[in-house]
Design an enzyme around this catalytic site. Structure first.
Site, short mmCIF file in Angstrom:
data_model
loop_
_atom_site.label_atom_id
_atom_site.label_comp_id
_atom_site.label_asym_id
_atom_site.label_seq_id
_atom_site.Cartn_x
_atom_site.Cartn_y
_atom_site.Cartn_z
N GLU A 50 0.83 -1.21 0.00
CA GLU A 50 0.00 0.00 0.00
C GLU A 50 0.86 1.26 0.00
O GLU A 50 0.51 2.26 -0.61
CB GLU A 50 -0.97 0.00 1.20
CG GLU A 50 -2.12 -0.98 1.05
CD GLU A 50 -2.98 -0.70 -0.18
OE1 GLU A 50 -3.06 0.45 -0.62
OE2 GLU A 50 -3.57 -1.66 -0.73
N TYR A 132 -5.77 7.13 4.20
CA TYR A 132 -5.95 6.17 3.12
C TYR A 132 -5.26 4.84 3.44
O TYR A 132 -5.87 3.76 3.38
CB TYR A 132 -5.40 6.74 1.79
CG TYR A 132 -5.13 5.64 0.82
CD1 TYR A 132 -6.19 5.01 0.19
CD2 TYR A 132 -3.84 5.16 0.60
CE1 TYR A 132 -5.97 3.93 -0.66
CE2 TYR A 132 -3.61 4.10 -0.23
CZ TYR A 132 -4.68 3.49 -0.87
OH TYR A 132 -4.45 2.42 -1.67
N ASP A 150 -8.96 6.52 -2.10
CA ASP A 150 -7.81 6.96 -2.91
C ASP A 150 -8.36 7.63 -4.18
O ASP A 150 -9.58 7.79 -4.33
CB ASP A 150 -6.88 5.78 -3.24
CG ASP A 150 -7.51 4.80 -4.23
OD1 ASP A 150 -8.72 4.90 -4.50
OD2 ASP A 150 -6.79 3.92 -4.74
#
Ligand code: SF4
Length: 378
Positions: A50, A132, A150
């Site tokens: 991520e 996020y 996102d």
């Protein structure tokens, strides 16, 4: 081409939102790409992926991710690495503060027992993890119902719900998060988030949304009501990027050349580069390089020819980097405007994490059959 279907706001009807959620899950199960971080349930690896995926395309991320987790298979391995090792594996991926923060966060996790936190709030506490990433890791690794927002999800939701507010504003973001919340299932939150991200990446793309074959078109107001769904989300006004001309010295002392590490905290912090700096108004390339090297390292140099120039773009500025052949003349380098310095051989250059523009200078020279030696360009 299939006709438009009537979209309506699924937020007002929980059953409609639930059907949308089921459709997303069903589509994702069948259509998801096989990506290396989707083959693991390890929260550390999901976290690494991520962080890498922020601002970076999936295709680019795959190789970096595989090299990174092969070298640092556990959070302990990452925590005990040196900053140079971490930056070297990140070289070329850009946004290097991500690597430095990830490294620091790994040390923090190990100091607290070695387990990657399983709640949104604790994840948010780690360096480099914002809302996020905290939502992505909490939902994908631990199945916590936190909607991810996102750029891809933002686009899909703005279009589906015909949200015409500016997504950079807190109120609009809050509206989108609330919509995402309605789609969180009791189990499978990570899959819903990934389905929305995947949909944004592959179907509801910025300029060519495939509305006729979109799995959620029944729920989408933009395709039903707008001439052009790409008018959403509202786009930020275009800003012109400043351009700067920069010199870099390939400075020889015998058979070794000088590398300098950029100071911590600023742009490209911790990377090793050919030292130099911005050209001031009216300055020649050679004068700029001599001045910069004196100011930053306190040595005097003689400057030869320009070996290569490359253009490079960062988010907020573009540069032209001119690499000049140069020779040490006098003085012992001192770390005044740099974090550290080293005389290295040409062979050793590969061991150092360098900014992309510097690496491109080396690639350009190699492509032109130009040997990096002290004997050319004097
Ligand atoms: S691809 Fe078209 S139908 Fe699907 S969400 Fe985007 S705008 Fe709506």
């Amino acid at each position: 081409m299939k006709g438009k279907t009537t979209g309506s706001d699924w937020r007002v009807d929980r059953r409609r939102a639930r059907r949308l959620q089921q459709r997303l899950l069903q589509w994702y199960r069948v259509s998801r790409r096989d990506l290396p971080w989707r083959r693991t349930a390890d929260p550390y690896r999901i976290w690494v992926s991520e962080i890498m995926l922020q601002q970076t395309r999936v295709d680019t991320t795959v190789d970096y991710y595989e090299r990174f987790v092969a070298r640092f298979p556990t959070v302990e391995d990452l925590a005990t690495a040196t900053p140079d090792e971490v930056l070297k594996l990140w070289e070329g991926l850009g946004y290097y503060s991500r690597a430095r923060n990830l490294h620091q966060a790994a040390k923090d996790v190990v100091a607290r027992g070695g387990v990657v936190p399983d709640t949104y709030a604790e994840l948010l506490d780690l360096p480099g993890i914002g809302p996020y990433t905290a939502a992505a890791v909490a939902s994908i690794a631990y199945d916590r119902p936190h909607p991810v927002l996102d750029g891809n999800v933002q686009r899909v939701l703005c279009r589906m719900l015909r949200v015409e507010g500016d997504p950079r504003r807190a109120a609009t973001r809050q509206e989108l998060i609330a919509a995402g919340d309605l789609l969180m299932p009791s189990t499978g939150a990570g899959d819903v988030n990934q389905a929305l991200m995947e949909l944004g990446a592959r179907v509801c793309t910025p300029t060519k949304p495939d509305c006729p074959d979109c799995p959620v078109r029944r729920w989408c107001r933009a395709q039903a009501e707008l001439e052009d769904p790409t008018s959403l989300p509202l786009k930020p006004p275009r800003r012109t990027r400043p351009h700067v001309e920069v010199t870099a010295g390939i400075i020889w002392k015998g058979q070794r050349l000088l590398l300098a590490r950029r100071p911590p905290g600023g742009m490209l912090a911790g990377l090793w580069e050919f030292p130099g700096g911005k050209i001031e108004a009216g300055e020649t390339l050679a004068a700029c390089l001599q001045r910069e090297i004196r100011e930053e390292l306190a040595i005097d140099i003689d400057v030869g020819t320009c070996l290569a120039s490359v253009d490079h773009e960062y988010t907020h500025l573009s540069i032209t980097l001119h690499a000049l052949q140069a020779y040490w003349r006098d003085g012992e380098p001192q770390s005044i405007g740099v974090d550290a310095w080293k005389w290295v051989t040409v062979k050793q250059l590969d061991e150092y994490a360098m900014p992309r523009a510097d690496r491109r200078i080396l690639e350009r020279l190699a492509a032109e059959g130009h040997q990096l030696t002290p004997d050319t360009g004097a």
